[in-house]
Design an enzyme around this catalytic site. Structure first.
Site, PDB file in Angstrom:
ATOM      1  N   ARG A 167      -1.736  16.518 -28.017  1.00 17.95           N
ATOM      2  CA  ARG A 167      -1.567  15.165 -27.465  1.00 17.95           C
ATOM      3  C   ARG A 167      -0.282  15.051 -26.625  1.00 17.95           C
ATOM      4  O   ARG A 167       0.018  15.894 -25.847  1.00 17.95           O
ATOM      5  CB  ARG A 167      -1.593  14.117 -28.593  1.00 17.95           C
ATOM      6  CG  ARG A 167      -2.787  14.205 -29.469  1.00 17.95           C
ATOM      7  CD  ARG A 167      -4.026  13.766 -28.749  1.00 17.95           C
ATOM      8  NE  ARG A 167      -5.190  14.468 -29.260  1.00 17.95           N
ATOM      9  CZ  ARG A 167      -6.356  14.517 -28.624  1.00 17.95           C
ATOM     10  NH1 ARG A 167      -6.503  13.949 -27.464  1.00 17.95           N
ATOM     11  NH2 ARG A 167      -7.361  15.175 -29.129  1.00 17.95           N
TER      12      ARG A 167
ATOM     13  N   LYS B 224       2.102  20.951 -35.882  1.00 20.80           N
ATOM     14  CA  LYS B 224       0.843  21.518 -35.377  1.00 20.80           C
ATOM     15  C   LYS B 224       1.147  22.151 -34.036  1.00 20.80           C
ATOM     16  O   LYS B 224       1.299  21.465 -33.026  1.00 20.80           O
ATOM     17  CB  LYS B 224      -0.245  20.460 -35.246  1.00 20.80           C
ATOM     18  CG  LYS B 224      -1.476  21.013 -34.534  1.00 20.80           C
ATOM     19  CD  LYS B 224      -2.747  20.284 -34.810  1.00 20.80           C
ATOM     20  CE  LYS B 224      -3.825  20.767 -33.835  1.00 20.80           C
ATOM     21  NZ  LYS B 224      -5.167  20.396 -34.224  1.00 20.80           N
TER      22      LYS B 224
ATOM     23  N   CYS C 143     -20.729  17.090 -37.045  1.00 20.78           N
ATOM     24  CA  CYS C 143     -19.280  16.854 -37.258  1.00 20.78           C
ATOM     25  C   CYS C 143     -18.635  16.500 -35.915  1.00 20.78           C
ATOM     26  O   CYS C 143     -18.419  15.310 -35.625  1.00 20.78           O
ATOM     27  CB  CYS C 143     -18.622  18.045 -37.949  1.00 20.78           C
ATOM     28  SG  CYS C 143     -18.896  19.635 -37.143  1.00 20.78           S
TER      29      CYS C 143
ATOM     30  N   CYS D   4     -22.382  16.260 -41.782  1.00 18.99           N
ATOM     31  CA  CYS D   4     -22.697  17.688 -41.781  1.00 18.99           C
ATOM     32  C   CYS D   4     -24.187  17.856 -42.028  1.00 18.99           C
ATOM     33  O   CYS D   4     -24.796  17.049 -42.739  1.00 18.99           O
ATOM     34  CB  CYS D   4     -21.907  18.382 -42.895  1.00 18.99           C
ATOM     35  SG  CYS D   4     -22.260  20.142 -43.005  1.00 18.99           S
TER      36      CYS D   4
HETATM   37  C1  LIG Z   1     -14.677  16.072 -36.317  1.00 22.56           C
HETATM   38  C2  LIG Z   1     -13.334  16.688 -36.107  1.00 22.56           C
HETATM   39  C3  LIG Z   1     -12.212  15.871 -35.949  1.00 22.56           C
HETATM   40  C4  LIG Z   1     -10.949  16.444 -35.745  1.00 22.56           C
HETATM   41  N1  LIG Z   1      -9.849  15.624 -35.667  1.00 22.56           N
HETATM   42  C5  LIG Z   1      -8.617  16.174 -35.525  1.00 22.56           C
HETATM   43  C6  LIG Z   1      -7.452  15.352 -35.545  1.00 22.56           C
HETATM   44  O1  LIG Z   1      -7.509  14.136 -35.738  1.00 22.56           O
HETATM   45  N2  LIG Z   1      -6.253  15.951 -35.353  1.00 22.56           N
HETATM   46  C7  LIG Z   1      -6.147  17.304 -35.147  1.00 22.56           C
HETATM   47  O2  LIG Z   1      -5.037  17.781 -34.970  1.00 22.56           O
HETATM   48  N3  LIG Z   1      -7.225  18.120 -35.176  1.00 22.56           N
HETATM   49  C8  LIG Z   1      -8.454  17.590 -35.369  1.00 22.56           C
HETATM   50  N4  LIG Z   1      -9.551  18.414 -35.461  1.00 22.56           N
HETATM   51  C9  LIG Z   1      -9.378  19.895 -35.346  1.00 22.56           C
HETATM   52  C10 LIG Z   1      -9.288  20.543 -36.744  1.00 22.56           C
HETATM   53  O3  LIG Z   1      -8.098  20.179 -37.397  1.00 22.56           O
HETATM   54  C11 LIG Z   1      -9.346  22.088 -36.654  1.00 22.56           C
HETATM   55  O4  LIG Z   1      -8.213  22.545 -35.972  1.00 22.56           O
HETATM   56  C12 LIG Z   1     -10.591  22.623 -35.945  1.00 22.56           C
HETATM   57  O5  LIG Z   1     -11.744  21.933 -36.364  1.00 22.56           O
HETATM   58  C13 LIG Z   1     -10.797  24.121 -36.227  1.00 22.56           C
HETATM   59  O6  LIG Z   1     -10.867  24.328 -37.624  1.00 22.56           O
HETATM   60  P1  LIG Z   1     -12.271  24.537 -38.416  1.00 22.56           P
HETATM   61  O7  LIG Z   1     -12.930  25.762 -37.820  1.00 22.56           O
HETATM   62  O8  LIG Z   1     -11.856  24.744 -39.846  1.00 22.56           O
HETATM   63  O9  LIG Z   1     -13.111  23.353 -38.218  1.00 22.56           O
HETATM   64  C14 LIG Z   1     -10.818  17.863 -35.699  1.00 22.56           C
HETATM   65  C15 LIG Z   1     -11.954  18.662 -35.886  1.00 22.56           C
HETATM   66  C16 LIG Z   1     -13.189  18.108 -36.103  1.00 22.56           C
HETATM   67  C17 LIG Z   1     -14.381  19.000 -36.347  1.00 22.56           C
END
Ligand SMILES: Cc1cc2nc3c(=O)[nH]c(=O)nc-3n(C[C@H](O)[C@H](O)[C@H](O)COP(=O)(O)O)c2cc1C
Length: 365
Positions: A162, A209, A345, A357
């Site tokens: 961001r 992050k 998702c 999901c």
């Molecule tokens: C539906 C959804 C919403 C997300 N919202 C955020 C968020 O608010 N802030 C953020 O930093 N990352 C957000 N992410 C990214 C996740 O934190 C993560 O980095 C990304 O999904 C990869 O991890 P995973 O393979 O375990 O899903 C979001 C991911 C998904 C799927």
């Protein structure tokens, strides 16, 4: 995976955390979902996109926002799970979007057009922002962190994508003053935001992050180039960061930082862990891996080998909140393994239908 870890003095009961995830649900539904994830055995839930601003939806400074976060913290604490607030400042350039309002009103723009135009407005907004306004925003991370602590959060994560990520990146930041021009100057916004939290709360653990981007091939527009980590990581550590959450930067396509299984470049389990290897070269602080983590044995190996100190999962814990309990009890074969289809998702969020999901139906049977 199931040994405790200390992050800036805060002890997590194990090394599995719920990655920041905006759920796009009604408030009661969100509290229920986060409570179920906490009950599933992870050590900490990171609540995604908690705004630092006073006038945003669900601001920490509004009565309803504060109460909502308080209820989330109480719900997850009931399951001996900790709560971390991801402090977030949007980089949307609203004044730059004003000229598109007629097309929005007459529905001439699709959601994709809107996202593209919002992205196009980031660089002008970041580059032209008055320095006084920048200092006001970075300073606001301090009082927001204080409010988060009062609501019950145990830890703060500064969202390095961001606005922090846009200032960090020369794709968006074309400034020539103290906030732009060199990697050191582009890091200044994030450094000030972290310092504001540290000044307000001297003992609070602060996770960052760290959104990484790369060229050849190009992935991620905001965030820090791999070659710039040697500048950013030590500066952030000096500012007060106590751990790093390492992932791919955003603002290109959302399916890059949230890659589906058939992603051309990030199809593999633990797809962003090579970025953790790079971050490790510049810090001894705990490093959290995230991205495409689903396999208990794989994660155990990454932690045991010291490649990462802890692991965050978003989609996998949405698919099966009980993943940590099942892994701990040796029932890995009963885990609903996330297949990274993004159907309900990511697409649920983008379609404003809430994050769900394809396994949800299985859960309710
Ligand atoms: C539906 C959804 C919403 C997300 N919202 C955020 C968020 O608010 N802030 C953020 O930093 N990352 C957000 N992410 C990214 C996740 O934190 C993560 O980095 C990304 O999904 C990869 O991890 P995973 O393979 O375990 O899903 C979001 C991911 C998904 C799927």
């Amino acid at each position: 995976m199931f040994t405790p870890i200390s992050l800036g003095g805060l002890v997590l009961k194990n090394r599995i955390v719920f990655a920041p995830t905006s759920l796009g649900m009604r408030q009661e539904e969100e509290i229920k979902k986060l409570s179920a994830i906490a009950q599933g055995g992870c050590a900490m839930v990171i609540v995604g996109d908690v705004p630092v601003g006073k006038h945003e939806y669900l601001s920490l400074f509004s009565h309803s926002g504060f109460q909502h976060y308080q209820q989330i913290c109480q719900a997850v604490h009931r399951h001996e799970c900790l709560a971390c607030a991801q402090l977030h400042q949007s980089n949307s350039n609203l004044s730059g979007m004003l000229k598109h309002i007629p097309d929005m009103i007459f529905k001439k723009l699709t959601q994709d057009d809107l996202r593209r135009l919002m992205n196009e407005e980031i660089a002008p907004g970041i580059t032209a922002m008055p320095a006084k306004k920048i200092r006001e925003i970075t300073a606001s991370f301090g009082p927001a962190a204080r409010q988060a602590q009062e609501a019950g959060f145990d830890m703060i994560q500064v969202h390095g994508d961001r606005m922090c990520g846009s200032f960090s990146s020369e794709v968006f930041n074309h400034r020539t003053d103290e906030y732009g021009g060199s990697p050191k100057k582009r890091a200044e916004f994030a450094v000030e935001a972290v310092m504001a939290v540290r000044r307000e709360l001297p003992h609070m653990p602060i996770d960052y992050k760290l959104a990484v981007r790369q060229e050849n091939p190009h992935y991620g527009n905001a965030g820090v180039l791999l070659e710039e980590l040697s500048v950013f990581v030590p500066m952030l550590e000096k500012a007060g960061v106590t751990s790093f959450h390492v992932t791919l930067a955003d603002h290109s396509s959302l399916s890059d930082p949230i890659p589906p299984k058939n992603h051309p470049y990030f199809p593999m389990e633990g797809c962003f862990l090579p970025y953790c290897d790079e971050v490790r070269r510049y810090t001894k602080l705990p490093v959290c891996g995230v991205g495409g983590l689903t396999d208990p044995e794989f994660i155990e190996n990454q932690i045991e080998s010291g490649r990462i100190d802890f692991a965050a999962m978003s989609r996998q814990l949405i698919a099966d909140a009980e993943w940590p309990n099942k892994a701990r009890q040796g029932q890995c074969q009963t885990i609903h393994r996330c297949i990274r289809c993004n159907q309900l998702c990511l697409n649920g969020m983008l379609d404003h239908k809430g994050v769900h999901c394809i396994f949800d139906r299985t859960d309710s049977n």
